[in-house]
Structure formats: structure tokens, C-alpha cells
Design a protein around this motif. Structure first.
Motif, PDB file in Angstrom:
ATOM      1  N   THR A  78       0.830  -1.206   0.000  1.00 18.78           N
ATOM      2  CA  THR A  78       0.000   0.000   0.000  1.00 18.78           C
ATOM      3  C   THR A  78       0.862   1.253   0.000  1.00 18.78           C
ATOM      4  OG1 THR A  78      -1.722  -1.145   1.270  1.00 18.78           O
ATOM      5  CG2 THR A  78      -1.827   1.257   1.212  1.00 18.78           C
ATOM      6  N   LYS A  79       0.453   2.236  -0.804  1.00 17.59           N
ATOM      7  CA  LYS A  79       1.026   3.576  -0.725  1.00 17.59           C
ATOM      8  C   LYS A  79      -0.079   4.523  -0.305  1.00 17.59           C
ATOM      9  CE  LYS A  79       3.374   7.329  -3.145  1.00 17.59           C
ATOM     10  NZ  LYS A  79       2.469   8.355  -2.585  1.00 17.59           N
ATOM     11  N   THR A  80       0.208   5.363   0.684  1.00 18.82           N
ATOM     12  CA  THR A  80      -0.799   6.271   1.214  1.00 18.82           C
ATOM     13  C   THR A  80      -0.704   7.651   0.581  1.00 18.82           C
ATOM     14  OG1 THR A  80       0.674   6.849   3.047  1.00 18.82           O
ATOM     15  CG2 THR A  80      -0.916   5.071   3.424  1.00 18.82           C
ATOM     16  N   GLN A 281       7.493  -2.535  11.641  1.00 19.66           N
ATOM     17  CA  GLN A 281       6.219  -2.436  10.938  1.00 19.66           C
ATOM     18  C   GLN A 281       5.835  -0.957  10.839  1.00 19.66           C
ATOM     19  OE1 GLN A 281       3.773  -4.887   9.675  1.00 19.66           O
ATOM     20  NE2 GLN A 281       3.102  -2.942   8.797  1.00 19.66           N
ATOM     21  N   ASP A 282       5.527  -0.491   9.608  1.00 22.06           N
ATOM     22  CA  ASP A 282       5.036   0.877   9.456  1.00 22.06           C
ATOM     23  C   ASP A 282       3.660   1.001  10.091  1.00 22.06           C
ATOM     24  OD1 ASP A 282       7.268   1.765   8.020  1.00 22.06           O
ATOM     25  OD2 ASP A 282       6.439   1.042   6.124  1.00 22.06           O
ATOM     26  N   LEU A 283       3.507   1.960  10.998  1.00 18.87           N
ATOM     27  CA  LEU A 283       2.250   2.144  11.717  1.00 18.87           C
ATOM     28  C   LEU A 283       1.430   3.306  11.175  1.00 18.87           C
ATOM     29  CD1 LEU A 283       3.536   1.702  15.390  1.00 18.87           C
ATOM     30  CD2 LEU A 283       2.563  -0.036  13.874  1.00 18.87           C
ATOM     31  N   LEU A 284       2.118   4.371  10.783  1.00 17.99           N
ATOM     32  CA  LEU A 284       1.449   5.581  10.322  1.00 17.99           C
ATOM     33  C   LEU A 284       2.272   6.179   9.197  1.00 17.99           C
ATOM     34  CD1 LEU A 284      -0.934   7.524  10.890  1.00 17.99           C
ATOM     35  CD2 LEU A 284       0.587   8.774  12.434  1.00 17.99           C
ATOM     36  N   THR A 285       1.665   6.390   8.036  1.00 24.36           N
ATOM     37  CA  THR A 285       2.399   6.931   6.892  1.00 24.36           C
ATOM     38  C   THR A 285       1.585   8.000   6.180  1.00 24.36           C
ATOM     39  OG1 THR A 285       1.559   5.260   5.338  1.00 24.36           O
ATOM     40  CG2 THR A 285       3.593   4.731   6.524  1.00 24.36           C
ATOM     41  N   ARG A 286       2.303   8.947   5.585  1.00 29.51           N
ATOM     42  CA  ARG A 286       1.718   9.979   4.725  1.00 29.51           C
ATOM     43  C   ARG A 286       2.598  10.068   3.478  1.00 29.51           C
ATOM     44  NH1 ARG A 286      -1.470   9.469   8.289  1.00 29.51           N
ATOM     45  NH2 ARG A 286      -2.425  11.040   9.638  1.00 29.51           N
ATOM     46  N   ASN A 287       1.996   9.977   2.301  1.00 33.30           N
ATOM     47  CA  ASN A 287       2.758  10.026   1.041  1.00 33.30           C
ATOM     48  C   ASN A 287       3.934   9.048   1.075  1.00 33.30           C
ATOM     49  OD1 ASN A 287       1.209  11.964  -0.312  1.00 33.30           O
ATOM     50  ND2 ASN A 287       2.314  13.647   0.654  1.00 33.30           N
ATOM     51  N   SER A 288       3.691   7.870   1.572  1.00 31.42           N
ATOM     52  CA  SER A 288       4.756   6.895   1.718  1.00 31.42           C
ATOM     53  C   SER A 288       4.187   5.493   1.611  1.00 31.42           C
ATOM     54  CB  SER A 288       5.463   7.084   3.065  1.00 31.42           C
ATOM     55  OG  SER A 288       6.535   6.169   3.202  1.00 31.42           O
TER      56      SER A 288
END
Length: 302
Positions: A78-80, A281-288
Motif C-alpha cells: 500500500t502507498k498512502t 512495521q510501518d504504523l502511520l504513513t503519509r505520502n509513503s
């Protein structure tokens, strides 16, 4: 159980990926029209795999040469977008390889260089690249502080790997970075605390006239001694970046943010060798991208 199943599955894929990276794999051939249509999009998708802080990363090394290998595997589906909502699903992004780290310690001065070898795949767009990436040259000096260890480092990233502006993906960024880093280490048995803060000034890619936003990152690791030379503990990793620029103009709402959490298992019972395994583990992303990073460390003193 699900977390551990994911971890060991990723470790297996890491070992496979390293073999592929060493013996195989140059770019897949994709129709030129399809490439040109997706280049701009995929240039924003690729992860900058920032290998997280390890136990005693800022501790003063013995005088002499040290050789380290950092195998890693990163996977994201997923990309956010700028609000943290999924913008692209079923991405099938994988990046894996090894960073070859050579350092030399003399007195309080530390000199080092990192050569990355990696392979990146984006299954959704059938895009692949592999090879040597961008080299990092580092100069560090331990501060005269007794109660803890402080290590300021100046790092220059040199665009060494091949970069093709018409390719969908590249293992090289095609641009330089100048990074100021500060490492901290404190050991009070049975606890230890490692931290590092970094600020990266990112420069323009002259091939595609694209400038990534400058980045600030902070990482921390707290470990507990389980047994002699065996430690384990939680870690956190935070990155925030400014807006990108294309053709000299700011790209609105393009700044990234990523918060990841995980931990490290450290083992040093082999003479003159250190081994560690970490997962984030990525927990919170923006434009990533949002995914999982598995990495290990093999350090040998000479």
C-alpha cells in the motif's frame, strides 16, 4: 503468531533475494510507451530504506578495521496519500539486498563507507531493477563526554549506481545527499539506550529535474540483557520530509511522514563477531509506502 509468521516468511524471502541479487537480475524489458506513462508515478513510490539504529551503534569501536553486512528485506502493498489513506493498493513492492559497511577507527576519529547492492520490484507495474546503488562516505568524531557516548557524523551520499530517467524503477536515486547525524549510546546494566537523529539536505536530480524534500529522522532502541551478550528490546523510527520540487517548483502536499515500530534481538557470543536481527512495521504513513522491514547485522572486528 501472525507477526512471527510474517517475520520468518520475510527472512526466507530475504535470503532468496540476496541470492538473486548476487547472481541474477538486470532490468525486465517493458514496452517503452508503458514506461514513459508511469515513470513520474513510480519515482515517488520507491522506499528509501533507512536501516534502523542497532544496539551500540554509537558506541566507540575498537581501534582498527571493522567490516559489517546489513542484509535487509522491505515489502509494501500500500502507498498512502497526504492524509494517510490508501492511494494505491496491491502494489507488490519489494526491495531487498545488502549494505556493505567498512569502517576504520583511530583515536576518536571514525571513517567509513557503505556500498549498497539491492534489487527492487513493483509487481503491480511489472517493474524491476537491481545492481549497485549510491555510495555513502562518512566522517565521525567521538565527543569528549564521559557519562555517555556522543558521535556526530557527516555523511555524503554519492549517486554511483546507474540511473535511467525513462526506467520505471531505479536502485539509484540519481542525486546527492548531505546528512548530519548524531548518535547517542548509554549502557546502565541491564538496560541500554541507543538513539540517532539525522537531517538530510537532498539535492536535485539533473536527469529528471526532480528534487526530493529534505528529511528529518529520529530513531530509538531500548534493550534489556537477557543473558551474557544477548539482548532484546523495542525500537521506534520516525521520518518526516519536506515537499518535493519538480522543475524548480514545489509539488503541493508531497511531503512524507512515516512512523514505524519494532524491535531487535542482539547476539555477541561468537568471538569478534556481532549478529542481530530486527523487524519494523510501518504504523502511520503519509505520502509513503506502508509495509514491513526485516534486517540483520553481521559485524566482524579485525
Amino acid at each position: 503468531m501472525l507477526w512471527w509468521a510474517t517475520l520468518w516468511s520475510a527472512v526466507f524471502q530475504l535470503e532468496y533475494g540476496l541470492l538473486v541479487c548476487m547472481i541474477a537480475a538486470m532490468n525486465s524489458i517493458i514496452p517503452l510507451i508503458f514506461r514513459l506513462a508511469l515513470v513520474s508515478l513510480l519515482s515517488l513510490l520507491l522506499p528509501v530504506v533507512a536501516l534502523a539504529v542497532n544496539f551500540a551503534a554509537g558506541a566507540k569501536a575498537p581501534a582498527g578495521h571493522q567490516f559489517k553486512l546489513y542484509p535487509y528485506f522491505y515489502s509494501a502493498d500500500t502507498k498512502t496519500d497526504k492524509d494517510g489513506n490508501p492511494a494505491i493498493r496491491e502494489l507488490g513492492l519489494k526491495k531487498y539486498g545488502v549494505q556493505i559497511f567498512n569502517s576504520y577507527q583511530t583515536g576518536d576519529l571514525n571513517l567509513s563507507a557503505i556500498i549498497p547492492i539491492s534489487r527492487v520490484e513493483v509487481a503491480k507495474f511489472d517493474a524491476v531493477d537491481s545492481g549497485i546503488g549510491d555510495i555513502q562516505l562518512r566522517l565521525g568524531y567521538y565527543l569528549p563526554v564521559e557519562w555517555a557516548t556522543f558521535l556526530p557524523v557527516l555523511m555524503v551520499k554519492i549517486p554511483f549506481g546507474n540511473y535511467d530517467k525513462n526506467a520505471l524503477v531505479n536502485v539509484s536515486d540519481g542525486q546527492s545527499d548531505l546528512v548530519a547525524e548524531l548518535y547517542f549510546f548509554k549502557l546502565v546494566q541491564p538496560l541500554s539506550f541507543d538513539a540517532v537523529i539525522k537531517y538530510a539536505k537532498r539535492f536535485r536530480n539533473h536527469d529528471n529535474d526532480f528534487t526530493p524534500g529534505n528529511e528529518f529522522s529520529a530513531e530509538g532502541l531500548l534493550t534489556w540483557r537477557l543473558a551474557e551478550k544477548i539482548r532484546f528490546g523495542p525500537a521506534i523510527n520516525f521520518v518526516v520530509g519536506g515537499e518535493n520540487r519538480r522543475e524548480g517548483k514545489s509539488v503541493a502536499d508531497s511531503g512524507l511522514m512515516r512512523l514505524a515500530a519494532g524491535g531487535e534481538l542482539y547476539y555477541a557470543r561468537i568471538d569478534r563477531m556481532i549478529i542481530s536481527l530486527a523487524a519494523y512495521q510501518d504504523l502511520l504513513t503519509r505520502n509513503s509506502n506502508s509495509g514491513i522491514l526485516v534486517m540483520s547485522r553481521f559485524a566482524i572486528d579485525f
